[in-house]
Structures are given as C-alpha cells and as structure tokens.
Design a protein around this motif. Structure first.
Motif, PDB file in Angstrom:
ATOM      1  N   SER A 106       0.757  -1.101  -0.014  1.00  0.00           N
ATOM      2  CA  SER A 106      -0.104   0.023  -0.193  1.00  0.00           C
ATOM      3  C   SER A 106       0.833   1.270   0.061  1.00  0.00           C
ATOM      4  O   SER A 106       0.204   2.337   0.241  1.00  0.00           O
ATOM      5  CB  SER A 106      -1.050  -0.153   1.336  1.00  0.00           C
ATOM      6  N   ASN A 107       2.216   1.234  -0.170  1.00  0.00           N
ATOM      7  CA  ASN A 107       3.017   2.279  -0.017  1.00  0.00           C
ATOM      8  C   ASN A 107       3.952   2.515  -1.238  1.00  0.00           C
ATOM      9  O   ASN A 107       4.920   3.398  -1.112  1.00  0.00           O
ATOM     10  CB  ASN A 107       3.841   2.261   1.119  1.00  0.00           C
ATOM     11  N   HIS A 108       3.785   1.681  -2.389  1.00  0.00           N
ATOM     12  CA  HIS A 108       5.048   1.939  -3.472  1.00  0.00           C
ATOM     13  C   HIS A 108       4.368   2.616  -4.473  1.00  0.00           C
ATOM     14  O   HIS A 108       3.116   2.957  -4.538  1.00  0.00           O
ATOM     15  CB  HIS A 108       5.595   0.422  -3.683  1.00  0.00           C
ATOM     16  N   PRO A 238       0.688   8.535 -10.154  1.00  0.00           N
ATOM     17  CA  PRO A 238       1.401   7.564  -9.653  1.00  0.00           C
ATOM     18  C   PRO A 238       1.272   7.511  -8.007  1.00  0.00           C
ATOM     19  O   PRO A 238       1.121   8.728  -7.840  1.00  0.00           O
ATOM     20  CB  PRO A 238       2.900   7.474 -10.040  1.00  0.00           C
ATOM     21  N   TYR A 239       1.446   6.430  -7.512  1.00  0.00           N
ATOM     22  CA  TYR A 239       0.974   6.715  -5.888  1.00  0.00           C
ATOM     23  C   TYR A 239       2.214   7.403  -5.298  1.00  0.00           C
ATOM     24  O   TYR A 239       3.604   6.846  -5.290  1.00  0.00           O
ATOM     25  CB  TYR A 239       0.793   5.513  -5.264  1.00  0.00           C
ATOM     26  N   VAL A 240       2.012   8.206  -4.418  1.00  0.00           N
ATOM     27  CA  VAL A 240       2.942   8.856  -3.452  1.00  0.00           C
ATOM     28  C   VAL A 240       2.388   9.181  -2.132  1.00  0.00           C
ATOM     29  O   VAL A 240       1.052   9.726  -2.038  1.00  0.00           O
ATOM     30  CB  VAL A 240       3.484  10.488  -4.152  1.00  0.00           C
ATOM     31  N   SER A 241       2.831   8.743  -1.373  1.00  0.00           N
ATOM     32  CA  SER A 241       2.251   8.780   0.389  1.00  0.00           C
ATOM     33  C   SER A 241       1.952  10.010   0.708  1.00  0.00           C
ATOM     34  O   SER A 241       3.069  10.922   0.802  1.00  0.00           O
ATOM     35  CB  SER A 241       3.352   8.158   1.196  1.00  0.00           C
ATOM     36  N   PRO A 242       0.847  10.554   0.835  1.00  0.00           N
ATOM     37  CA  PRO A 242       0.586  11.654   1.319  1.00  0.00           C
ATOM     38  C   PRO A 242       0.831  12.025   2.881  1.00  0.00           C
ATOM     39  O   PRO A 242       1.427  13.360   3.123  1.00  0.00           O
ATOM     40  CB  PRO A 242      -1.146  11.864   1.308  1.00  0.00           C
ATOM     41  N   GLU A 243       0.972  11.055   3.430  1.00  0.00           N
ATOM     42  CA  GLU A 243       1.622  11.085   4.923  1.00  0.00           C
ATOM     43  C   GLU A 243       3.028  11.472   4.846  1.00  0.00           C
ATOM     44  O   GLU A 243       3.355  12.544   5.389  1.00  0.00           O
ATOM     45  CB  GLU A 243       1.271  10.025   5.760  1.00  0.00           C
ATOM     46  N   LYS A 244       3.704  10.804   4.013  1.00  0.00           N
ATOM     47  CA  LYS A 244       5.105  11.186   3.986  1.00  0.00           C
ATOM     48  C   LYS A 244       5.423  12.416   3.388  1.00  0.00           C
ATOM     49  O   LYS A 244       6.405  13.343   3.765  1.00  0.00           O
ATOM     50  CB  LYS A 244       5.643  10.270   2.956  1.00  0.00           C
ATOM     51  N   VAL A 245       4.520  12.873   2.412  1.00  0.00           N
ATOM     52  CA  VAL A 245       4.583  14.458   1.792  1.00  0.00           C
ATOM     53  C   VAL A 245       4.275  15.366   3.129  1.00  0.00           C
ATOM     54  O   VAL A 245       5.050  16.316   3.430  1.00  0.00           O
ATOM     55  CB  VAL A 245       3.846  14.617   0.604  1.00  0.00           C
ATOM     56  N   ARG A 246       3.507  15.083   3.705  1.00  0.00           N
ATOM     57  CA  ARG A 246       2.950  16.409   4.576  1.00  0.00           C
ATOM     58  C   ARG A 246       3.915  16.273   5.842  1.00  0.00           C
ATOM     59  O   ARG A 246       3.884  17.241   6.652  1.00  0.00           O
ATOM     60  CB  ARG A 246       1.463  16.009   5.025  1.00  0.00           C
ATOM     61  N   SER A 247       4.608  15.402   6.138  1.00  0.00           N
ATOM     62  CA  SER A 247       5.633  15.277   7.180  1.00  0.00           C
ATOM     63  C   SER A 247       6.879  15.629   6.904  1.00  0.00           C
ATOM     64  O   SER A 247       7.794  15.709   7.804  1.00  0.00           O
ATOM     65  CB  SER A 247       5.703  13.680   7.781  1.00  0.00           C
ATOM     66  N   VAL A 393      -3.187  22.307  -6.315  1.00  0.00           N
ATOM     67  CA  VAL A 393      -2.534  21.429  -7.482  1.00  0.00           C
ATOM     68  C   VAL A 393      -1.927  20.267  -6.730  1.00  0.00           C
ATOM     69  O   VAL A 393      -1.910  19.291  -7.199  1.00  0.00           O
ATOM     70  CB  VAL A 393      -1.199  22.418  -8.084  1.00  0.00           C
ATOM     71  N   ARG A 394      -0.938  20.553  -5.687  1.00  0.00           N
ATOM     72  CA  ARG A 394      -0.715  19.420  -5.034  1.00  0.00           C
ATOM     73  C   ARG A 394      -1.791  18.299  -4.491  1.00  0.00           C
ATOM     74  O   ARG A 394      -1.695  17.150  -4.706  1.00  0.00           O
ATOM     75  CB  ARG A 394      -0.102  19.821  -3.721  1.00  0.00           C
ATOM     76  N   HIS A 395      -2.765  18.828  -4.043  1.00  0.00           N
ATOM     77  CA  HIS A 395      -3.941  18.245  -3.577  1.00  0.00           C
ATOM     78  C   HIS A 395      -4.439  17.151  -4.668  1.00  0.00           C
ATOM     79  O   HIS A 395      -4.805  16.119  -4.369  1.00  0.00           O
ATOM     80  CB  HIS A 395      -4.928  19.066  -2.819  1.00  0.00           C
ATOM     81  N   ALA A 396      -4.587  17.709  -5.924  1.00  0.00           N
ATOM     82  CA  ALA A 396      -5.059  16.946  -7.057  1.00  0.00           C
ATOM     83  C   ALA A 396      -4.392  15.632  -7.220  1.00  0.00           C
ATOM     84  O   ALA A 396      -4.788  14.717  -7.833  1.00  0.00           O
ATOM     85  CB  ALA A 396      -5.043  17.956  -8.143  1.00  0.00           C
ATOM     86  N   LEU A 397      -3.055  15.613  -6.948  1.00  0.00           N
ATOM     87  CA  LEU A 397      -2.140  14.582  -7.289  1.00  0.00           C
ATOM     88  C   LEU A 397      -1.891  13.423  -6.270  1.00  0.00           C
ATOM     89  O   LEU A 397      -1.220  12.342  -6.496  1.00  0.00           O
ATOM     90  CB  LEU A 397      -0.724  15.069  -7.581  1.00  0.00           C
ATOM     91  N   LEU A 398      -2.600  13.586  -5.062  1.00  0.00           N
ATOM     92  CA  LEU A 398      -2.294  12.768  -3.928  1.00  0.00           C
ATOM     93  C   LEU A 398      -3.684  11.826  -3.559  1.00  0.00           C
ATOM     94  O   LEU A 398      -4.799  12.628  -3.686  1.00  0.00           O
ATOM     95  CB  LEU A 398      -2.359  13.573  -2.758  1.00  0.00           C
ATOM     96  N   PHE A 399      -3.587  10.744  -3.272  1.00  0.00           N
ATOM     97  CA  PHE A 399      -4.653   9.884  -3.002  1.00  0.00           C
ATOM     98  C   PHE A 399      -4.567  10.039  -1.316  1.00  0.00           C
ATOM     99  O   PHE A 399      -3.578   9.659  -0.738  1.00  0.00           O
ATOM    100  CB  PHE A 399      -4.287   8.286  -3.452  1.00  0.00           C
ATOM    101  N   ASN A 400      -5.834   9.959  -0.962  1.00  0.00           N
ATOM    102  CA  ASN A 400      -6.243   9.799   0.526  1.00  0.00           C
ATOM    103  C   ASN A 400      -7.165   8.685   0.871  1.00  0.00           C
ATOM    104  O   ASN A 400      -7.681   8.119   0.205  1.00  0.00           O
ATOM    105  CB  ASN A 400      -6.932  11.263   0.939  1.00  0.00           C
TER     106      ASN A 400
END
Length: 432
Positions: A106-108, A238-247, A393-400
């Motif tokens: 769930s994180n790659h 492509p998937y990028v972890s929103p938690e990792k970005v926000r931290s 813009v950032r929000h549009a590319l992240l899955f929550n």
C-alpha cells in the motif's frame, strides 16, 4: 412498623433497579449486534457478497475497510459526480486483501490500485445495491508480488485478473449484460493493462480481450496511438504517500539548483535491443555529473524527500516507461518538475495546469539542460513557482484514505461521471 416498611421498600427498589439496569445493558448490547448485522448483511446478497472479511485479518486490513459512524457523518455530498453510484465487488481476499500482509503493497509507486479501492470503500458514491450502480469496481491487486530484487513482479497479473472476471461473470449478471463496459479496473504499471515493464513485450502482449471494453485507470499514457492505451481509460497519478509528503518540512530554503536521485547507468545494458531510459539518464550523468549546480545521486537515501524540498528544479526523466512518480513528488514538495519523456501525457490534464508548473525538455535536448534551466531561472521561474505552490495543485495529485474535494480519487470520480453513457443503468433510465 414504619421502619420495617422503609427497609422493605429499599430492598424492593434495589432489586427492581438491578433488573432495569440488566435490561438496559441487554438492550444496548442487542442494538450493537443489530447494527453490526445490518452493516455486514446489506441487501442484494449473493455468494460473492457473503465472502465477508473476518475479524481475524490484520488491523491494517480491518482499518482499511471500516466505515465508522464518524466517517459516515463526515462524508461529502457527491452532487459533483452527477449522483454516480459505484458497486465494489467483494472478491475473495486472495485477489486483494491477502496481499496487504506485505506493508509495501500500500506504499509503493504502483499502490494507487490499493489507494483507490480504499477511498471508494469509504465514499458515499459506493452503493451496496448492485442493481442501482452506474459502475462496477473490480479490486484486484496485481502489483504486490515483490521479487527478490524488491521490485513488483507482474507476470501473474493477467491470470489473476482473468480469474476475477470469470468469477464475477459466472456468479453475477452485471458483467455479461454490458460486456464489461461499465466495469472499472486499475492498471498502475509501466505500460498499463499490457502488464510488462518492457515496451516491446508489452505491445506484443496487448490488453487482454476481456478488458478491452472496460474502463482502465492507468498511469501510462502517450500522445500518439499506442496498443497499451487502446481502451477507454483515465490517466491517473502514480501513488505517492500523502503522509510522507505532509511530514516533510518545506521551509522555502532551496539551496539545490538541479536535483536527481535514482538509477543512472554509466554503461547501460542492452536489453533485447533497448536501453534503460533510452540512455537519457546516462547522458545526464555523463554531461552534468561534475557540474556543481547539478546534485545527482545514484543510490537510495532515506532523506530523499528532504532533498526534493531543498531543490529548485527536479529532473523527471523517463525510465522503461515515460511516466515517473518523481513528477508527483516534485509537485507535492514545491520543486519545479523537469519532464524528460517525449510524447508523455500527464495525469489529470483537465485539473492540473502542467504547462504552467513544469518544464518540458525533449530527450534529444537533454545535453542542453544547464542552459535551458538557467534561462528559466532568469526569466519566468517566479511565475512558475507561484502556480506550482497553489495547494490545489498538490492536492489533485495525492490519494487519501477518504475521498476529499479536489484530491486524486475525487478527480477520478469526476472522470467516471463524465462517462455515464457507458453505464447500463443510466442508459436504461434515459431510454424509459
């Protein structure tokens, strides 16, 4: 006499009070079990639906599919989606949830197949009544079979998907009545539903016949005709972890002018007449490896995101496929993506102003990167950054975990709502 009566009355009250208390406890417990029963036994039950997920699954799995009262309360009105309704097949766990035993699943970079499933499970577009659905989501995780080198092996993907479709088409009527045209799959791999990392082999494989009439959510997309996108499709990030970005702290101090960390072969291997990245990355290393303004690294580093947050320009060269998670990582952390992948079609082009927030460089011009980026820095860099740093813009590319206004899954739902002509239910309503 009066004294005896008071004692007797107190005794009677305590006895009856205890009975009322027991009755209250029984009612509360019964209500809890009733709610759980209702949640687990929705209408329109069938053999696929009764394959419920047991409590013995890991907490991660349980949390993934839980729909608490809080979640239900916070759900957003979905009028933006033309009241689109999606039925999610409750496939046996071997098709999806069993793979989550590996945390990487769930994180790659291919994990959008998990993220979209998770968000839809918690969304109010979901319907438990299949006869009321516009679209049918087929949740099959094919990218979680990791090889010994750590990369996803997808040789099993075609057989696993075929097995899932055989199951749903034999037990339920919805696939057969539309020939799958209102069914939705995720293919978040190098070359989409062709399921092969090498383009020539992917093209030779093509898309399996049973999927050609369906809707594919895929990361692969190019501007010219290509066999691996010769299907109704939506281009997703492509998937990028929103938690990792926000931290990751982003303080505006960008002391790296040009950044790239990743695979760069000094002597690229000839793989069936093809070279990784079409030698683009090799040329970058050869030409700018000693340039002090280019921060180029070839090995993994845990602080990778912090490097992006310190950079002005982030190189996003193609690999075996044109797309790269670096594009999303760069945008999410405020670094101008420099996209080096001829003919690429970028995700969610109707929502993300790519021409205004990125720099496109032709593969043949990679040797001129220094001059190109110096010119951008002197002319319109501030203008680009102002648009790039728009939170939307950032929000549009992240899955929550839950669908949020304007996030990646939200845009997927908008795209599906624009394809209601493929919905068997909607066509029937219009024809009446």
């Amino acid at each position: 006499m009066h004294r005896f009566t008071n004692k007797k009355m107190k005794l009677l009250r305590s006895r009856y009070g205890f009975r009322y208390f027991k009755l209250l406890i029984w009612l509360v417990i019964s209500f809890i079990f009733y709610i759980q029963f209702i949640n687990r036994h929705q209408p329109n039950t069938n053999s696929l639906r009764t394959n419920l997920i047991s409590h013995s699954h890991s907490n991660a799995v349980s949390n993934m599919i839980s729909e608490s009262d809080t979640v239900s309360f916070l759900r957003r009105n979905h009028g933006s989606f033309n009241d689109t309704k999606i039925y999610i097949y409750n496939l046996p766990s071997r098709y999806n949830l069993d793979w989550l035993s590996n945390e990487r699943c769930s994180n790659h970079l291919f994990a959008s197949e998990v993220a979209i499933h998770k968000a839809l499970m918690n969304s109010d577009v979901r319907t438990f009544d299949a006869s009321d659905a516009d679209f049918f989501f087929v949740p099959v995780y094919v990218s979680c079979n990791f090889s010994t080198n750590g990369f996803p092996a997808i040789s099993h993907a075609r057989a696993l998907l075929k097995s899932a479709v055989e199951l749903i088409s034999s037990e339920l009527p919805y696939w057969n009545r539309s020939n799958g045209s209102d069914h939705v799959f995720v293919a978040s791999h190098d070359h989409g539903a062709c399921f092969h990392a090498m383009e020539d082999k992917a093209v030779a494989n093509g898309i399996q016949e049973f999927m050609k009439n369906s809707i594919i959510l895929q990361t692969f997309a190019v501007k010219h005709r290509h066999r691996c996108q010769d299907v109704e499709h939506v281009v997703i990030p492509p998937y990028v972890s929103p938690e990792k970005v926000r931290s990751t702290p982003v303080n505006g101090n960008r002391d790296i002018f040009v950044f790239f960390r990743g695979k760069m072969e000094v002597h690229p291997k000839n793989v069936s007449g093809r070279f990784y990245s079409r030698r683009v990355r090799t040329e970058i290393l050869k030409k700018f490896g000693k340039n002090k303004r280019f921060y180029l690294k070839r090995h993994r580093f845990d602080g990778y995101y912090s490097e992006i947050a310190r950079s002005v320009f982030c190189l996003c060269p193609r690999g075996w496929a044109p797309w790269s998670p670096r594009v999303v990582e760069a945008v999410a952390l405020g670094c101008v993506p420099v996209i080096i992948a001829d003919e690429i079609r970028l995700p969610l082009e109707s929502a993300v102003p790519w021409a205004e927030i990125s720099v496109m460089v032709a593969e043949k011009d990679v040797g001129m990167l220094a001059g190109i980026l110096n010119d951008v820095a002197k002319t319109n860099l501030t203008w680009i950054q102002r648009r790039l740093w728009d939170p939307k813009v950032r929000h549009a590319l992240l899955f929550n975990n839950h669908v949020e206004d304007g996030d990646a899954t939200w845009h997927v739902l908008v795209a599906l709502s624009d394809r209601l002509d493929r919905s068997y239910r909607s066509r029937r309503v219009v024809s009446k």
